[in-house]
Design an enzyme around this catalytic site. Structure first.
Site, PDB file in Angstrom:
ATOM      1  CG  ASN A 212     -25.981 -30.729 -11.953  1.00  0.00           C
ATOM      2  OD1 ASN A 212     -26.643 -29.627 -11.998  1.00  0.00           O
ATOM      3  ND2 ASN A 212     -24.835 -30.471 -10.857  1.00  0.00           N
TER       4      ASN A 212
ATOM      5  CE1 TYR B  70     -22.730 -26.549 -21.542  1.00  0.00           C
ATOM      6  CE2 TYR B  70     -24.493 -25.548 -22.680  1.00  0.00           C
ATOM      7  CZ  TYR B  70     -24.053 -26.126 -21.645  1.00  0.00           C
ATOM      8  OH  TYR B  70     -24.861 -26.130 -20.329  1.00  0.00           O
TER       9      TYR B  70
END
Ligand code: NDP
Length: 257
Positions: free
Chosen positions: A94, A162
Site C-alpha cells: 500500500n 505517478y
C-alpha cells in the site's frame, strides 16, 4: 459457506504504509476478519498513531520499521516477520506517494526516482521478499494498491511519474500472478479513484480542481479509505480464490467516462 470464506483467522498479514490513510483502514479490516496484522512503516510516529487508532477499535497490531524503497530494509523486515510469526499469508503493498502537480518537462531526476522507487520498485521489493516464504509454503495472497491513474491520465494536475508508476504496478501484478499461480500465491491489485486521505488534500482543498475531479466522477464524490479496505479484505480472503492477476477498479465510475 460463503461468509465464512471472508474470515482470516490465524492468517499473518503485512500492510506497508499501514500507519495511515488507506493502509491503516486495511489493517483494521484485516484485523476485524481475524488476521494478525503487522504495520510496515518507515516512520515510527505513524506506527504509534496507527496502533493507537487500532487500539480504539479493539485491536492490537505488530509493527516493523521499513522503508519500502530500500530493498535491504524490506528483506530485513520480511526476515523479522518470519522470525516472529513463522509465516506470512497476506501482503498488502500500500505504501505510496504522489507528489502531484509537476509538468513532465520540469520533473527532476530526484522527483522521478523518488516516486518510482517507492511506488513501483518498493512494490517489487516487498512482493519478492514476502512472496518467497509464501511460495515455499505454497499459499498466500498479495494485494497491491494500484490506481485508476494506471489506466487514465488524471486532470487537471500533472503527474506523469505517478501514472507511470501505477501502470507498472498493474503489469507487475499480472506478471507475478502468472509466475506464482502454480504455487498457490494469488496476486491482485485494487485501482482506486480519488480517496479522502492526506495524499489528495491538495485537490480536495482546491475548489477548481475539486470541481474537475467531481465532474469526471459519475458518483460525484471522493471515496473513503474504508471502502478500499473492504475490497482489499475480499481479495486477501478465500472468497476471492478464483481471482489472480485482476486489477479491480474501485473508482466510483471514473473510468466509465
Ligand atoms: P497516505 O499518504 O495517506 O498514506 C501513505 C502511507 O504510506 C503513509 O503512512 C506513509 O508514511 C507510507 N509510506 C510512504 N512512503 C513510504 C515508504 N517509502 N516506506 C514505507 N511507508 C511509506 O496515502 P493513501 O493512503 O492515500 O495512499 C495509499 C496508497 O493508495 C498509495 O499507494 C497511493 O498511491 C494509493 N492510492 C491512493 C489514492 C488516493 O486518492 N488517496 C488513489 C489511488 C491510489 P509516511 O508518513 O512515512 O509518509
Amino acid at each position: 459457506m460463503y461468509l465464512e470464506k471472508l474470515r482470516l483467522d490465524g492468517r499473518i498479514a503485512v500492510v506497508t504504509g499501514g500507519g495511515g490513510g488507506i493502509g491503516l483502514r486495511c489493517c483494521h479490516a484485516l484485523a476485524e476478519a481475524g488476521a494478525t496484522v503487522i504495520m510496515a512503516e518507515r516512520d515510527p510516529r505513524a506506527i504509534e498513531s496507527g496502533a493507537a487508532f487500532l487500539a480504539e477499535q479493539g485491536y492490537t497490531a505488530d509493527s516493523v520499521e521499513c522503508d519500502v524503497a530500500d530493498p535491504d530494509a524490506v528483506n530485513a523486515a520480511a526476515a523479522t516477520v518470519i522470525e516472529r510469526h513463522g509465516r506470512v499469508d497476506i501482503l498488502v503493498c500500500n505504501a505510496g506517494i504522489a507528489r502531484s502537480g509537476t509538468p513532465a518537462e520540469d520533473v527532476t531526476d530526484e522527483h522521478w526516482r523518488n516516486v518510482i522507487d517507492i511506488n513501483l520498485n518498493g512494490v517489487f521489493w516487498c512482493c519478492r521478499a514476502f512472496g518467497a516464504p509464501m511460495l515455499k509454503q505454497k499459499s498466500g495472497a498479495i494485494v497491491n494498491i494500484g490506481s485508476m491513474s494506471g489506466f487514465i491520465v488524471n486532470k487537471p494536475q500533472q503527474q506523469a511519474y505517478y501514472n507511470a508508476s501505477k501502470a507498472g504496478v498493474h503489469q507487475l501484478t499480472k506478471s507475478l500472478a502468472a509466475e506464482w499461480a502454480d504455487r498457490n500465491v494469488r496476486v491482485n491489485a485494487v485501482a482506486p479513484t480519488y480517496i479522502a486521505t492526506p495524499l489528495t488534500t491538495f485537490g480536495a482543498e482546491d475548489k477548481e480542481m475539486f470541481k474537475v475531479w467531481m465532474d469526471g466522477t459519475p458518483m460525484r464524490r471522493m471515496g473513503e479509505p474504508e471502502e478500499v479496505a473492504s475490497v482489499v479484505q475480499f481479495l486477501a480472503s478465500d472468497a476471492a480464490s478464483v481471482m489472480t492477476g485482476s486489477i479491480v477498479m474501485a473508482d466510483l465510475g471514473y473510468t466509465c467516462w
